[in-house]
Design an enzyme around this catalytic site. Structure first.
Site, PDB file in Angstrom:
ATOM      1  CG  HIS A  91      -2.006  -0.959   1.208  1.00 23.98           C
ATOM      2  ND1 HIS A  91      -3.074  -0.867   2.068  1.00 23.98           N
ATOM      3  CD2 HIS A  91      -2.238  -2.050   0.439  1.00 23.98           C
ATOM      4  CE1 HIS A  91      -3.914  -1.858   1.825  1.00 23.98           C
ATOM      5  NE2 HIS A  91      -3.413  -2.591   0.839  1.00 23.98           N
ATOM      6  CD  GLU A 143      -2.241   4.245   2.884  1.00 27.55           C
ATOM      7  OE1 GLU A 143      -3.445   4.533   3.046  1.00 27.55           O
ATOM      8  OE2 GLU A 143      -1.848   3.350   2.092  1.00 27.55           O
ATOM      9  CB  CYS A 200      -6.860  -0.269   4.975  1.00 23.09           C
ATOM     10  SG  CYS A 200      -5.140  -0.822   5.063  1.00 23.09           S
ATOM     11  CB  CYS A 203      -2.364   1.813   6.049  1.00 16.95           C
ATOM     12  SG  CYS A 203      -1.829   0.846   4.615  1.00 16.95           S
TER      13      CYS A 203
END
Length: 171
Positions: A66, A68, A96, A99
């Site tokens: 991801h 992040e 999410c 993260c």
């Protein structure tokens, strides 16, 4: 409990807009690579961008990629440590839960995200601001329309690609 760095309070709306634009640039890079267009940047207490990333889950074939997570990894490498006290994360979509946990563990002092994620967002309204000990400032909605437009374009194109692939299948 982490203490907000004084420079976090000095940021003006122009600074936030500038940095979110840079995160949107990263999302655009992901879009060109057929990744879900989510971009992220980390800004240090002196207002310098120290790391940039976009989603690479398709390229790396792993959900850990991801935006992040990748940007936090780059920032930690840049500063030579894992504590990002006084740093700000700008991301184009609400993180999410995975993260968000990483953001908290990294001690990022401020999170700014563009658009909420109805499917996978960490749901601050459900978890509450103090699900983990410590303070983190959260701002949302900055350049939300631009982020949502890019996401909608991506998913519309993905559906079109899937429809074209399905047309070639004879059952």
């Amino acid at each position: 409990m982490p203490i907000a760095h004084p420079s976090l309070l000095d940021l003006e709306a122009d600074d936030d807009n500038k940095f979110m634009s840079k995160a949107l640039d990263q999302a655009q890079r992901g879009l060109h690579k057929k990744e879900v267009p989510i971009g992220a940047i980390i800004v240090d207490p002196e207002k310098n961008i120290i790391a940039k990333a976009h989603n690479l889950t398709e390229a790396k074939k792993c959900q850990l990629a991801h935006a992040e997570a990748l940007v936090i990894q780059k920032a930690c490498k840049k500063i030579g440590g894992w504590r990002l006290d006084g740093h700000i994360l700008y991301v184009t979509l609400e993180p999410c839960l995975m993260c968000y946990g990483l953001i908290r563990l990294s001690r990022i002092s401020r999170l700014v995200y563009a658009a909420p994620s109805a499917l996978f967002g960490y749901r601050r309204e459900i978890l509450g601001p103090d699900v983990y000990p410590g303070a983190i400032l959260v701002n949302s909605g900055l350049k939300q329309d631009a982020s949502l437009a890019m996401l909608k374009r991506f998913f519309k194109n993905a559906r079109t690609r899937n429809d074209k692939e399905d047309e070639g299948i004879n059952i």
